[in-house]
Write a protein that holds these residues in place. Sequence first.
Motif, PDB file in Angstrom:
ATOM      1  N   SER A  97       1.888  -5.576  -1.936  1.00  0.00           N
ATOM      2  CA  SER A  97       1.816  -4.523  -2.948  1.00  0.00           C
ATOM      3  C   SER A  97       0.988  -3.342  -2.453  1.00  0.00           C
ATOM      4  O   SER A  97       1.343  -2.189  -2.662  1.00  0.00           O
ATOM      5  CB  SER A  97       1.185  -5.061  -4.236  1.00  0.00           C
ATOM      6  OG  SER A  97       2.068  -5.951  -4.871  1.00  0.00           O
ATOM      7  N   THR A  98      -0.125  -3.659  -1.791  1.00  0.00           N
ATOM      8  CA  THR A  98      -0.992  -2.583  -1.304  1.00  0.00           C
ATOM      9  C   THR A  98      -0.303  -1.800  -0.193  1.00  0.00           C
ATOM     10  O   THR A  98      -0.347  -0.566  -0.162  1.00  0.00           O
ATOM     11  CB  THR A  98      -2.328  -3.169  -0.771  1.00  0.00           C
ATOM     12  OG1 THR A  98      -2.820  -4.113  -1.720  1.00  0.00           O
ATOM     13  CG2 THR A  98      -3.353  -2.078  -0.555  1.00  0.00           C
ATOM     14  N   SER A  99       0.376  -2.512   0.709  1.00  0.00           N
ATOM     15  CA  SER A  99       0.998  -1.785   1.820  1.00  0.00           C
ATOM     16  C   SER A  99       2.139  -0.898   1.326  1.00  0.00           C
ATOM     17  O   SER A  99       2.390   0.163   1.896  1.00  0.00           O
ATOM     18  CB  SER A  99       1.440  -2.724   2.941  1.00  0.00           C
ATOM     19  OG  SER A  99       2.041  -3.866   2.438  1.00  0.00           O
ATOM     20  N   ALA A 111      -3.398  -4.099  -6.354  1.00  0.00           N
ATOM     21  CA  ALA A 111      -3.186  -3.139  -5.259  1.00  0.00           C
ATOM     22  C   ALA A 111      -3.655  -1.739  -5.651  1.00  0.00           C
ATOM     23  O   ALA A 111      -4.297  -1.047  -4.862  1.00  0.00           O
ATOM     24  CB  ALA A 111      -1.702  -3.120  -4.877  1.00  0.00           C
ATOM     25  N   LYS A 112      -3.360  -1.343  -6.874  1.00  0.00           N
ATOM     26  CA  LYS A 112      -3.807  -0.017  -7.326  1.00  0.00           C
ATOM     27  C   LYS A 112      -5.322   0.061  -7.319  1.00  0.00           C
ATOM     28  O   LYS A 112      -5.907   1.068  -6.920  1.00  0.00           O
ATOM     29  CB  LYS A 112      -3.268   0.276  -8.734  1.00  0.00           C
ATOM     30  CG  LYS A 112      -1.802   0.670  -8.706  1.00  0.00           C
ATOM     31  CD  LYS A 112      -1.280   0.979 -10.108  1.00  0.00           C
ATOM     32  CE  LYS A 112       0.243   0.904 -10.109  1.00  0.00           C
ATOM     33  NZ  LYS A 112       0.798   0.363 -11.335  1.00  0.00           N
ATOM     34  N   ILE A 161      -7.317  -1.648  -5.417  1.00  0.00           N
ATOM     35  CA  ILE A 161      -7.790  -1.614  -4.026  1.00  0.00           C
ATOM     36  C   ILE A 161      -7.740  -0.177  -3.496  1.00  0.00           C
ATOM     37  O   ILE A 161      -8.699   0.331  -2.914  1.00  0.00           O
ATOM     38  CB  ILE A 161      -6.933  -2.554  -3.141  1.00  0.00           C
ATOM     39  CG1 ILE A 161      -7.169  -4.019  -3.548  1.00  0.00           C
ATOM     40  CG2 ILE A 161      -7.245  -2.343  -1.664  1.00  0.00           C
ATOM     41  CD1 ILE A 161      -6.319  -5.033  -2.792  1.00  0.00           C
ATOM     42  N   LEU A 162      -6.619   0.491  -3.734  1.00  0.00           N
ATOM     43  CA  LEU A 162      -6.495   1.866  -3.234  1.00  0.00           C
ATOM     44  C   LEU A 162      -7.508   2.792  -3.887  1.00  0.00           C
ATOM     45  O   LEU A 162      -8.083   3.658  -3.231  1.00  0.00           O
ATOM     46  CB  LEU A 162      -5.083   2.396  -3.468  1.00  0.00           C
ATOM     47  CG  LEU A 162      -4.037   1.999  -2.439  1.00  0.00           C
ATOM     48  CD1 LEU A 162      -2.971   3.055  -2.300  1.00  0.00           C
ATOM     49  CD2 LEU A 162      -4.662   1.731  -1.084  1.00  0.00           C
TER      50      LEU A 162
END
Lengths: 245, 434
Positions: A16-18, A205-206, A208-209
């Motif tokens: 998800s993050t990538s 993921a959001k 993390i970003l």
Amino acid sequence: MKKVLIIGATSAIAISTSRLLAVRGSQMFLVGRNEVSLRASKDDLLVRGADKVGYVSMDLNETQRHGECLNEAIAFLGALDIVLIAHGTLSDQQACEASVELTLGEIKTNALSTVSLLTLLANLLENQGSGVLAVISSVAGDRGRGSNYVYGSAKAMVDAFLSGLRNRLSKKGVQVLTIKPGFVDTPMTAELAKGILWADPDTIAKGILLGIDKGRNIVYLPFFWRYIMLIIKFVPEFVFKRLSL
Amino acid sequence: MTKKYQSWGMYPKVEQDDICLTDRYQNLPADCPSMLPFGNGRSYGDSCLNADGLVVDTRYLNNFISFDSALGLLRCEAGLLLSEILELVVPQGWFLPVTPGTKYVTVGGAIANDVHGKNHHVAGTFGCHVKRFELLRSDGERLCCSPTEHVDFFAATIGGLGLTGMIVWAEFQLQRITSSDMDMECIKYDSLEDFFLLSAESDLDYEYSMAWVDCTAKGSKLGRGHFLRGNHANTGGLQATEQAFSLSVPVVPPVSLVNSLTLRVFNTLYYERQRQSSVKNTSHYESFFYPLDWVLRMNRIYGPNGFQQYQCVIPRQQSEDAIREILTAISFSGMGSFLAVLKVCGDIDSPGLMSFPKCGTTLALDFSNNSSKTAALFKVLDEILIAAEGRLYPAKDAHMSGELFKSCYPNWGEVCRLKDPNFSSSFWRRVMQE
Ligand SMILES: Cc1cc2nc3c(=O)[nH]c(=O)nc-3n(C[C@H](O)[C@H](O)[C@H](O)COP(=O)(O)OP(=O)(O)OC[C@H]3O[C@@H](n4cnc5c(N)ncnc54)[C@H](O)[C@@H]3O)c2cc1C
Ligand SMILES: NC(=O)c1ccc[n+]([C@@H]2O[C@H](COP(=O)([O-])OP(=O)(O)OC[C@H]3O[C@@H](n4cnc5c(N)ncnc54)[C@H](OP(=O)(O)O)[C@@H]3O)[C@@H](O)[C@H]2O)c1
């Protein structure tokens, strides 16, 4: 255009993050142990907008190969702006209690392999004088619990290691981000019953970003886990030891 | 984890096992005698359930494989949601060839139910735009199906209700757009005749059309509603999404919030909300296609017993009379939903053997599930439908008899022949009377 290294790239949270990073047009290098999944991710990230994507397949418990792996990443990317470490296994606590070998194996996957990578990466980023080291730990690292202390103590080691690295590298322009998700619905937790505290990997993921973009040190994801863990850490040990957690 | 794998109507409630495939090269579990692929559970009845069997969750099969942005040809894994596809392709000037009323369905689900949308009269079903897909059988065989390869499996899988094997990836053709906006017009009309007149007139010039019907209106007002028609706009930007925020119905209320009183109030307010007889405007495609998607888990408002949808299609010749009879029966029952949908379907054939749409008129509406009353009403509606040679949509069904199914879907035998021996569903066992 950011140059991004993702270790444990086939984890649901890492995927998800990538994808979010791909949409930003990043250049990416993926490390994982499932070659066909890595290839599928490469095509996916390119379609989603990544500028270029490379990958290498390896078992991250083979720590002697970490140097070679990072060299490959740097050869492909040229530099490292963001590194995300995401691999891990949810240890079978009861099985661990019956086996030293298994317990140490879990500690290796969830702590030592990360420590090995971080030792090398810290020097690389320190020399570079920039970059973000983002590592997925867990709320489980905040306090050992009877049902989950092998995994929890491994994550606790990662936490302490990261805190030390942050102390060292903050003076060198390197951000060290400790990511502490709560319950996340991913293949790792497929067997567990889900309730309202559960988040999906896209939400994590959001977070993390955002943590990376805002230069944060420690993020609990979703945010409310900070308060849940505050309470859990606050319970005096003589009470805590009697609870079944 | 039985609770997670429900159908949209939350009825029937079943016990079943589940597994997730995590990459597209994995095989299906060996020696499992009864499995069924699971997309995103946006089917209403029991066609996406497999009581006492296994559902194979495809949500991690969500990688794009390739996208030719010059030709609009997309290949992706079958668990990818249409919403994610829109996010990628809209900014590049492409749009789904066909979309159902929610964007939260998977590509696999869209093929397996051969979904249709507001443009059926000009574009046919989703299956009409599928170029190729890979079908994974329980014995590990992988068939690449297209109009020229494994043609029989291609036809049996489109609208095949997930029974012929698992679609692993699919390739399909998108349509060009120059703007993410829609030029739309909403016309308030006051009788069923007007609906048919408006449809006949609109379907020549408008790519999309349908109507929201007040299912509580009776007598001369029967069938009144808002007719919505639109085309992709020529100007405006290419924005993938309109709003970042959404609401969610957080819990299942203890009783259904839909009853004869709330129904009448809502339907009347909805009908009267537009004062002018016609309003034209330009709006983002999301509010045109997916007005319900911004309230997540809307299905919960029907309470713990869930709900059933009744969606039928009536062939053109019999359309007007039969739809009138059906609407009359519904309005007298006092049951029904906040929003009933009417749409005239066109005559574009689908490659699928068991596709639902046919040239005629389709009506869809939800009913709170209070067993005996709902069952009695459905019996009446089915009789009208049978007399008019119409059929029900398996994707929305939890009640049709095996006899009715077999007579409406005469190709069922061919699908039976090509069905994977280890695949089954609650729906299939029900209509095959197994
Ligand atoms: C608000 C709302 C509006 C809707 N509007 C419309 C509409 O306008 N037109 C319309 O046609 N439908 C409409 N639908 C129904 C919906 O589009 C279909 O039921 C769709 O098939 C759901 O897709 P899904 O991914 O949720 O699949 P599921 O519901 O999970 O499964 C549907 C079927 O697909 C099969 N399947 C899923 N994945 C695969 C795979 N990889 N390989 C093989 N088989 C597979 C399953 O076995 C099952 O038989 C609507 C639904 C909702 C909730
Ligand atoms: N899910 C949660 O509730 C939760 C909560 C807090 C923290 N976390 C942490 O979040 C991170 C990501 O987990 P996830 O939830 O996304 O689960 P996941 O999808 O199961 O990801 C875990 C990944 O780690 C990989 N891995 C494990 N051992 C490895 C090894 N020796 N070498 C190489 N790769 C290895 C796995 O590879 P394979 O796919 O090849 O097996 C898998 O891709 C983990 O660090 C986890 O501890 C998760």
